[in-house]
Design an enzyme around this catalytic site. Sequence first.
Site, mmCIF file in Angstrom:
data_model
loop_
_atom_site.group_PDB
_atom_site.id
_atom_site.type_symbol
_atom_site.label_atom_id
_atom_site.label_comp_id
_atom_site.label_asym_id
_atom_site.label_seq_id
_atom_site.Cartn_x
_atom_site.Cartn_y
_atom_site.Cartn_z
ATOM 1 C CE1 TYR A 34 -4.120 -1.305 -0.404
ATOM 2 C CE2 TYR A 34 -4.547 0.149 0.614
ATOM 3 C CZ TYR A 34 -5.103 -0.097 -0.108
ATOM 4 O OH TYR A 34 -6.029 -0.457 -0.850
ATOM 5 C CG HIS A 85 -2.210 -2.781 3.738
ATOM 6 N ND1 HIS A 85 -1.276 -2.807 2.933
ATOM 7 C CD2 HIS A 85 -3.036 -3.615 2.993
ATOM 8 C CE1 HIS A 85 -1.390 -4.095 2.499
ATOM 9 N NE2 HIS A 85 -2.421 -4.898 1.797
ATOM 10 C CE LYS A 118 -16.121 4.106 -0.452
ATOM 11 N NZ LYS A 118 -16.930 4.820 -0.300
ATOM 12 C CG LEU A 178 -6.517 15.921 -9.956
ATOM 13 C CD1 LEU A 178 -5.979 16.742 -11.036
ATOM 14 C CD2 LEU A 178 -5.446 16.226 -8.596
ATOM 15 N NE ARG A 193 -23.123 1.931 3.709
ATOM 16 C CZ ARG A 193 -23.258 3.169 4.205
ATOM 17 N NH1 ARG A 193 -23.719 2.297 5.406
ATOM 18 N NH2 ARG A 193 -22.633 4.194 4.117
#
Length: 486
Positions: free
Chosen positions: A178, A239, A339, A394, A459
């Site tokens: 990571y 991580h 994610k 961005l 979730r």
Amino acid sequence: MSDNLCIVVLGASGDLAFKKTYPALFGLYKNGFLPVRTQIVGYARSSIDLDDFKKRISSKIKIANATEGQALTQFLEKCYYTNGAYDKPESFIKLNAFVQNLEGGVTGARHRVFYMALPPSVFIPASKGLKNHLYTTRGSNRLVVEKPFGKDFDSSKELSKALAESWHEDEIYRIDHYLGKEMVKNLMVIRFANIFFSAVWNRFYIDNVQITFKEKIGTEGRGGYFDEFGIIRDIMQNHLLQILTIVAMEKPVSLDAEHVRDEKVKVLRAMTPLAVEDVLLGQYTASADGSVPGYLEDPGVPKDSVTPTYAAAVFNINNERWSGVPFILKAGKALNEAKAEVRIQFQDVPGNIYGNVGRNELVIRVQPNEAVYVKFMNKQPGLSANPIMSELDLSYHSRYNEPKIPDAYESLILDVLKGDKSNFVRDDELDEAWKLFTPLLHKIEGEKIAPKKYQFGTRGPEGVDDFVAKHGYQRHHEYEWTPSKI
């Protein structure tokens, strides 16, 4: 290492080597980052024909065009394979003879990198065998150690002590992939190269920090291995904690590896160990339609296992910058999306005159769709004067015309070749990290604390939203970020 370099990949017949190590080495080769006189020696217990070994390497490397195909052919010519044991001196004597034969009559320095893509059970004998029989006195030696670095403080300390008996700390590269990810490396630049972020990066403006890792897949037949470690050891203790230290650290004196790691260690020493009340644990069950089995149905997982596949934890950092700011870490398998991100939520606007105003947030999307975006309030276009949540975005895929972002392993192996240790874990850093988690892990396992069940593809366990809300996070339900299009 421009004279002569031999990279020895131990565990070369395993998935990690084929899926990560060799593709990363090929990426470095095709981009011109490997010295011309480089040999790559695969070593494992299995007896494998060299042609078959090269076919297995090729099967995991994606080729985009004819030029890359030619580069792969040339790369494979640098790849060799031999087999032997990890705990027998005669096997390492044979391996050394193999390496010396490849080095041939090379004059000048002979540098060696030993990449241990091995199970923890053979770390110690393999590292001793390498030091006793393959350590070169005509160049540099670097030992790359894959996680897990132990299972708790004592086992980690035992591993570190055993490595220290054979290797100097400056020769050891504990790799946490990571730390090689583009957006994790970018955290330092975001923090210390932008004055407007530096000004608000403290408890006076930041309300809470969330660091999240989500996977859609479950253990998928690897439950026997995963059950030894669980999501806390597998993801959170390394991580996510590494990311936390970069977010929270003070500016180092310089970008020198030791200066950077000194500041990370200071953060860990200012944190208190986790208690049971600081965490929420979960374990996934079968999917709603029954097509995907639950964790306890995975072969190799004991039917009474309390190993968590989901964990949320809150840390507090007891220093002047962060006192009172909760750092919420969340990690889980078998969830609704994949994610990894850092979400920094700022405090409410003092004396708000607009009513329903959401909080500003800085979000660093680590994967997928690398991005940095800032959530802020903006006037709704048109005749209305209502503020709405929008973003300054961005998104890397639409902003930059650069080649594909390199894999984390590619970036980190290049750091090894350059001798840059700033993205690798130091021994005292590892000690402090385990101190934070070991009491909790022993309590969970000793008292068999049962995790809450959650359905595959959801979730997470019930209570996750309440857990983060309790520690200050406010969700703006009318807003959802959508990556910008090319």
